[in-house]
Design a protein around this motif. Structure first.
Motif, PDB file in Angstrom:
ATOM      1  N   LEU A  96      48.178  35.018  41.196  1.00 23.16           N
ATOM      2  CA  LEU A  96      47.939  34.132  40.057  1.00 23.16           C
ATOM      3  C   LEU A  96      47.511  32.745  40.529  1.00 23.16           C
ATOM      4  O   LEU A  96      48.144  32.165  41.410  1.00 23.16           O
ATOM      5  N   ALA A 144      42.516  45.478  31.030  1.00 21.54           N
ATOM      6  CA  ALA A 144      42.671  44.391  31.992  1.00 21.54           C
ATOM      7  C   ALA A 144      43.510  44.824  33.191  1.00 21.54           C
ATOM      8  O   ALA A 144      43.205  44.462  34.339  1.00 21.54           O
ATOM      9  N   LEU A 175      47.233  37.054  33.668  1.00 24.19           N
ATOM     10  CA  LEU A 175      46.329  38.087  33.149  1.00 24.19           C
ATOM     11  C   LEU A 175      46.746  38.515  31.747  1.00 24.19           C
ATOM     12  O   LEU A 175      45.919  38.658  30.846  1.00 24.19           O
ATOM     13  N   ARG A 226      41.372  36.302  32.628  1.00 20.84           N
ATOM     14  CA  ARG A 226      42.490  36.856  31.860  1.00 20.84           C
ATOM     15  C   ARG A 226      42.027  37.484  30.542  1.00 20.84           C
ATOM     16  O   ARG A 226      40.944  37.190  30.032  1.00 20.84           O
ATOM     17  N   THR A 260      43.891  36.049  39.523  1.00 21.14           N
ATOM     18  CA  THR A 260      43.660  35.883  38.088  1.00 21.14           C
ATOM     19  C   THR A 260      43.719  34.399  37.766  1.00 21.14           C
ATOM     20  O   THR A 260      44.548  33.667  38.310  1.00 21.14           O
ATOM     21  N   ALA A 262      42.341  44.852  37.102  1.00 22.42           N
ATOM     22  CA  ALA A 262      43.091  44.170  38.150  1.00 22.42           C
ATOM     23  C   ALA A 262      43.441  45.124  39.286  1.00 22.42           C
ATOM     24  O   ALA A 262      43.351  44.768  40.465  1.00 22.42           O
ATOM     25  N   ILE A 269      39.545  37.117  38.593  1.00 27.40           N
ATOM     26  CA  ILE A 269      39.626  37.935  37.387  1.00 27.40           C
ATOM     27  C   ILE A 269      39.957  37.049  36.190  1.00 27.40           C
ATOM     28  O   ILE A 269      40.954  36.317  36.211  1.00 27.40           O
ATOM     29  N   VAL A 299      47.374  41.241  43.708  1.00 26.70           N
ATOM     30  CA  VAL A 299      46.622  40.442  42.742  1.00 26.70           C
ATOM     31  C   VAL A 299      47.486  39.227  42.397  1.00 26.70           C
ATOM     32  O   VAL A 299      48.546  39.365  41.804  1.00 26.70           O
TER      33      VAL A 299
END
Length: 274
Positions: free
Chosen positions: A52, A18, A34, A68, A30, A22, A66, A50
């Motif tokens: 959240l 993962a 993640l 998790r 994400t 990322a 993305i 990246v």
């Protein structure tokens, strides 16, 4: 004082995978954390931008989203694939496996029993694949008042203890006409737990490094406490109390599956300098 690391600890395959996903998707988002380690999440934000997002409603069209490692509910994933965003699935393959099992077994008419934490994102995702719902239990005692169907399928959260899972399986086999048992506990989880148990039986103090919200890290602490009463869960070096180590001869260190090597190294170096 001697300092020993557990023979197996830290990042598992799913987390490493993962993180790499990322890092390859700079400027992405994400959906939920993640992994359960906020220091690593901060690193991904600072080094790769990246970010959240807690809900998909906050994600702009054209963004890269993305998924998790713990996965998300089936309905949410299907909805996202219809939106004008690029969906990159970083769900751990060991989490995808119980999702597939639950979907298949529920279609065949089995009652689904899941050994896990009903509030954990992994379990919320897995439950969504059960056509007629699922029973989620934290221990075998929760089954004592339940009336089962003729056919039952049992799976586990990937980070649970094998011994407790076996106890639940044995209980069901003695009471149901047909039981399908699927051991969905991750191999890395089992290896880390066994290494933690072995080391804690020799140590005067155990330090478990990992996120306070990480299920597998909390399991490691529980295992360490069984053999070593002076066991502590910390997220980073700042939480260490030097007084813990007074009079200790052997310090054992282990880490959860979402704990990066660089945090373990900082903790180890600090303790060795004491």
């Amino acid at each position: 004082m001697e300092v020993l690391l557990a023979k197996k600890l830290g990042f598992c395959f799913g987390v490493r995978r993962a993180i790499k996903i990322a890092e390859k998707n700079k400027n992405g988002f994400t959906l939920g954390p993640l992994i359960h380690n906020y220091q690593e999440i901060d690193r991904l934000k600072n080094d790769f931008n990246v970010r959240l997002k807690e809900t998909y409603d906050d994600v702009q069209d054209g963004s890269t989203l993305i998924i998790r490692t713990h996965g998300i509910p089936k309905q949410t994933l299907e909805h996202l694939r219809k939106k004008p965003v690029q969906v990159v699935d970083a769900t751990c393959p060991f989490v995808t496996k119980p999702q597939q099992i639950v979907e298949e077994m529920s279609k065949e008419g089995y009652e689904i029993v899941i050994f896990g934490d009903v509030e954990h994102p992994e379990i919320k995702g897995v439950m969504s694949y059960a056509e007629s719902g699922a029973i989620v239990i934290a221990d075998v005692q929760e089954l004592h008042t339940h009336k089962f169907r003729r056919k039952v399928a049992l799976i586990s959260q990937t980070t649970k203890q094998v011994e407790k899972f076996s106890e639940i399986a044995s209980y069901l086999v003695q009471r149901c006409s047909e039981v399908r048992v699927f051991n969905t506990i991750c191999n890395a989880t089992f290896d880390n737990q066994r290494a933690c148990k072995d080391l804690s039986q020799k140590a005067d103090i155990m330090i478990v490094v990992g996120g306070k919200t990480s299920a597998n890290t909390k399991q490691l602490l529980s295992i360490a406490l069984e053999s070593c009463k002076d066991s502590y869960l910390i997220e980073n070096v700042d939480e260490i109390d030097d007084g813990w180590f007074v009079g200790k001869k052997l310090c054992g260190i282990t880490a959860g599956a979402s704990t990066p090597d660089w945090i373990v190294e900082r903790v180890t170096e600090h303790i060795k300098r004491l």
